[in-house]
Write a protein that holds these residues in place. Structure first.
Motif, PDB file in Angstrom:
ATOM      1  N   UNK A 180       7.220   7.012 -11.370  1.00  0.00           N
ATOM      2  CA  UNK A 180       7.442   7.817 -10.168  1.00  0.00           C
ATOM      3  C   UNK A 180       7.178   9.298 -10.422  1.00  0.00           C
ATOM      4  N   UNK A 181       7.423   9.748 -11.646  1.00  0.00           N
ATOM      5  CA  UNK A 181       7.270  11.162 -11.981  1.00  0.00           C
ATOM      6  C   UNK A 181       5.867  11.542 -12.453  1.00  0.00           C
ATOM      7  N   UNK A 182       4.974  10.568 -12.568  1.00  0.00           N
ATOM      8  CA  UNK A 182       3.680  10.840 -13.202  1.00  0.00           C
ATOM      9  C   UNK A 182       2.548  10.215 -12.397  1.00  0.00           C
ATOM     10  N   UNK A 183       1.887  11.003 -11.562  1.00  0.00           N
ATOM     11  CA  UNK A 183       0.790  10.506 -10.725  1.00  0.00           C
ATOM     12  C   UNK A 183      -0.366   9.993 -11.574  1.00  0.00           C
ATOM     13  N   UNK A 184      -0.632  10.670 -12.677  1.00  0.00           N
ATOM     14  CA  UNK A 184      -1.717  10.223 -13.558  1.00  0.00           C
ATOM     15  C   UNK A 184      -1.425   8.835 -14.118  1.00  0.00           C
ATOM     16  N   UNK A 185      -0.186   8.593 -14.511  1.00  0.00           N
ATOM     17  CA  UNK A 185       0.205   7.283 -15.018  1.00  0.00           C
ATOM     18  C   UNK A 185       0.085   6.228 -13.919  1.00  0.00           C
ATOM     19  N   UNK A 186       0.510   6.571 -12.713  1.00  0.00           N
ATOM     20  CA  UNK A 186       0.364   5.648 -11.577  1.00  0.00           C
ATOM     21  C   UNK A 186      -1.091   5.223 -11.419  1.00  0.00           C
ATOM     22  N   UNK A 187      -1.982   6.204 -11.424  1.00  0.00           N
ATOM     23  CA  UNK A 187      -3.408   5.929 -11.215  1.00  0.00           C
ATOM     24  C   UNK A 187      -4.012   5.136 -12.365  1.00  0.00           C
ATOM     25  N   UNK A 188      -3.642   5.491 -13.584  1.00  0.00           N
ATOM     26  CA  UNK A 188      -4.204   4.793 -14.752  1.00  0.00           C
ATOM     27  C   UNK A 188      -3.800   3.314 -14.766  1.00  0.00           C
ATOM     28  N   UNK A 189      -2.521   3.050 -14.491  1.00  0.00           N
ATOM     29  CA  UNK A 189      -2.059   1.667 -14.467  1.00  0.00           C
ATOM     30  C   UNK A 189      -2.707   0.887 -13.319  1.00  0.00           C
ATOM     31  N   UNK A 190      -2.786   1.509 -12.154  1.00  0.00           N
ATOM     32  CA  UNK A 190      -3.390   0.849 -10.994  1.00  0.00           C
ATOM     33  C   UNK A 190      -4.871   0.570 -11.190  1.00  0.00           C
ATOM     34  N   UNK A 196       2.959  -1.398 -11.837  1.00  0.00           N
ATOM     35  CA  UNK A 196       3.937  -2.480 -11.825  1.00  0.00           C
ATOM     36  C   UNK A 196       4.884  -2.346 -13.007  1.00  0.00           C
ATOM     37  N   UNK A 197       6.175  -2.582 -12.744  1.00  0.00           N
ATOM     38  CA  UNK A 197       7.144  -2.786 -13.816  1.00  0.00           C
ATOM     39  C   UNK A 197       7.661  -4.203 -13.636  1.00  0.00           C
ATOM     40  N   UNK A 221       1.497 -15.216  -7.957  1.00  0.00           N
ATOM     41  CA  UNK A 221       0.437 -14.629  -7.137  1.00  0.00           C
ATOM     42  C   UNK A 221       0.842 -13.241  -6.643  1.00  0.00           C
ATOM     43  N   UNK A 222       2.135 -13.025  -6.401  1.00  0.00           N
ATOM     44  CA  UNK A 222       2.597 -11.719  -5.904  1.00  0.00           C
ATOM     45  C   UNK A 222       2.226 -10.598  -6.876  1.00  0.00           C
ATOM     46  N   UNK A 223       2.299 -10.855  -8.173  1.00  0.00           N
ATOM     47  CA  UNK A 223       1.915  -9.844  -9.155  1.00  0.00           C
ATOM     48  C   UNK A 223       0.430  -9.522  -9.009  1.00  0.00           C
ATOM     49  N   UNK A 253       0.816  -1.209   0.000  1.00  0.00           N
ATOM     50  CA  UNK A 253       0.000   0.000   0.000  1.00  0.00           C
ATOM     51  C   UNK A 253       0.854   1.266   0.000  1.00  0.00           C
ATOM     52  N   UNK A 254       1.989   1.231   0.702  1.00  0.00           N
ATOM     53  CA  UNK A 254       2.852   2.407   0.800  1.00  0.00           C
ATOM     54  C   UNK A 254       3.733   2.603  -0.435  1.00  0.00           C
ATOM     55  N   UNK A 255       3.814   1.583  -1.271  1.00  0.00           N
ATOM     56  CA  UNK A 255       4.682   1.669  -2.449  1.00  0.00           C
ATOM     57  C   UNK A 255       4.041   2.496  -3.552  1.00  0.00           C
ATOM     58  N   UNK A 256       4.874   3.145  -4.328  1.00  0.00           N
ATOM     59  CA  UNK A 256       4.416   3.854  -5.515  1.00  0.00           C
ATOM     60  C   UNK A 256       4.442   2.932  -6.726  1.00  0.00           C
ATOM     61  N   UNK A 257       5.454   2.085  -6.782  1.00  0.00           N
ATOM     62  CA  UNK A 257       5.584   1.139  -7.885  1.00  0.00           C
ATOM     63  C   UNK A 257       6.165  -0.165  -7.348  1.00  0.00           C
ATOM     64  N   UNK A 258       5.641  -1.296  -7.843  1.00  0.00           N
ATOM     65  CA  UNK A 258       6.158  -2.614  -7.478  1.00  0.00           C
ATOM     66  C   UNK A 258       6.926  -3.181  -8.666  1.00  0.00           C
ATOM     67  N   UNK A 259       8.068  -3.788  -8.380  1.00  0.00           N
ATOM     68  CA  UNK A 259       8.904  -4.301  -9.469  1.00  0.00           C
ATOM     69  C   UNK A 259       9.083  -5.814  -9.340  1.00  0.00           C
ATOM     70  N   UNK A 260       9.039  -6.503 -10.499  1.00  0.00           N
ATOM     71  CA  UNK A 260       9.187  -7.956 -10.546  1.00  0.00           C
ATOM     72  C   UNK A 260      10.024  -8.324 -11.783  1.00  0.00           C
ATOM     73  N   UNK A 261      11.350  -8.279 -11.674  1.00  0.00           N
ATOM     74  CA  UNK A 261      12.204  -8.534 -12.840  1.00  0.00           C
ATOM     75  C   UNK A 261      12.519 -10.025 -13.037  1.00  0.00           C
TER      76      UNK A 261
END
Length: 380
Positions: free
Chosen positions: A339-349, A302-303, A290-292, A274-282
């Motif tokens: 990280x630089x784009x709140x709109x992108x964060x929201x759209x992807x989420x 997510x990246x 399931x984590x994704x 919940x506190x993360x801005x972006x989750x990464x799974x390389x």
């Protein structure tokens, strides 16, 4: 319907530690019981023989038989007797087991037997460019050939399994599920928080994370990286700690922005997501993680790796961003853009949570499993 799951792991306070397969079976069992189906879980490799009754769920703990040279075979026969007794007394209609190490290879059960492809040892060794033990590959292939039906958690794992075993099995794709109702996304207070959660192990691409984060740090020096998960030994180098290998690869300045929390209780992971801005799974080797799904259910950007299974979970640039994990600059660029784009964060989420509700929620997946079980019971 009365369904049994045969498994080496299952999450319960009285069973030994569990991982991804156990979580998948736990979620599916919950979905089936919500639809008024009966579930029995048989967990082998336990510390003692014990029967645990949890409301509508019955768990049989099975202790392996110890006899030099014959332990696996004798344990298989012990489990076989249990399954056949449950079937003959009308307590189960069908049994499902994972492909991992081919435990069902010498089981002769009276009820229909399904193998679910979560990713065998042979499958993961292939993706990890490692040799597989002859015994494991032999048993896994035999188990698949003896199964009455095969379910794959992704089309990718099904097709690659056929390839590595030189088989042409028919399989039905039914993905892993999560209970979306348990994930309640709350607006994050962190603006530049990157989260990885999962085992620290080479096959999950964690050794790429330091180079990726070093690139992020050059552009956004205030960005923070949090790592959560069990530290594992590294099979390639023999090092007892993958985290120690990772630590040495962070730049001096970037390392000050990195926090490794180790293993945390499952209930607390949601707080970190919940506190993360972006989750990464390389990751380089998964079946359908399931984590994704959990990160998507929390409406997180997510990246992730762009390998195989990923496109079955995430439409690139719509529900997340998929990148080659070895392309550190491209991976970091995707993180920085989010990280630089709140709109992108929201759209992807927003798109991610819709995808999970429509395709991976418990009720949706439980119904698909029951439909498939019925076809086998009617035809076998």
């Amino acid at each position: 319907m009365k369904v049994a799951y045969l498994t080496p792991e299952f999450p319960h306070e009285k069973t030994l530690p569990s991982a991804g397969i156990g979580a998948s079976i736990f979620n599916l069992s919950k979905g089936l019981m919500q639809l008024n189906h009966s579930v029995i879980v048989i967990v082998y490799g336990q510390d003692r023989d014990e029967v645990i009754q949890e409301k509508d769920l019955t768990i049989f703990k099975v202790k392996n038989v110890k006899f030099k040279g014959f332990s696996l075979f004798l344990t298989q026969k012990k489990v076989q007797r249990l399954i056949n007794d449950l079937y003959s007394t009308s307590k189960i209609d069908i049994v499902e087991a994972p492909d991992w190490t081919g435990f069902t290879s010498f089981l002769n059960v009276k009820c229909p037997l399904i193998i679910k492809l979560h990713g065998s040892d042979t499958y993961f060794c292939h993706l990890d460019n490692r040799s597989v033990k002859f015994k494991n590959k032999f048993l896994e292939k035999l188990a698949l050939q003896k199964a009455d039906g095969v379910i794959a958690v992704s089309n990718f794992v099904g097709e690659l399994t056929n390839k590595v075993f030189s088989l042409n099995l028919k399989f039905n794709v039914i993905p892993n599920a999560i209970d979306v109702k348990l994930f309640n996304p709350i607006e994050s207070k962190e603006n530049e928080c990157i989260l990885y959660f999962g085992t620290l192990i080479r096959k999950k691409g964690v050794l790429e994370i330091p180079q990726i984060f070093n690139e992020v740090h050059k552009v956004l020096p205030s960005a923070k990286l949090i790592l959560i998960g069990k530290d594992a030994s590294d099979i390639k180098t023999g090092n007892a700690s993958t985290w120690q290998l990772m630590k040495n690869e962070f730049s001096v300045n970037a390392k000050s922005q990195v926090q490794y929390k180790g293993q945390v209780p499952y209930a607390e992971i949601k707080n970190y997501i919940n506190e993360a801005t972006v989750c990464i799974f390389p990751s380089f080797a998964e079946a359908l993680p399931v984590s994704w799904l959990e990160a998507m259910a929390m409406k997180k950007a997510i990246v992730a790796s762009n390998i195989g299974w990923a496109s079955e979970m995430i439409a690139n640039t719509k529900e997340g961003v998929l990148v080659d994990p070895k392309d550190h600059k491209a991976f970091s660029k995707a993180i920085i853009s989010i990280l630089n784009d709140v709109t992108l964060q929201n759209n992807l989420g927003d798109a991610a949570i819709v995808k999970v509700k429509n395709m991976f929620d418990l009720e949706v997946i439980a119904k698909k499993n029951i439909d498939f079980y019925k076809t086998l019971i009617n035809n076998v």
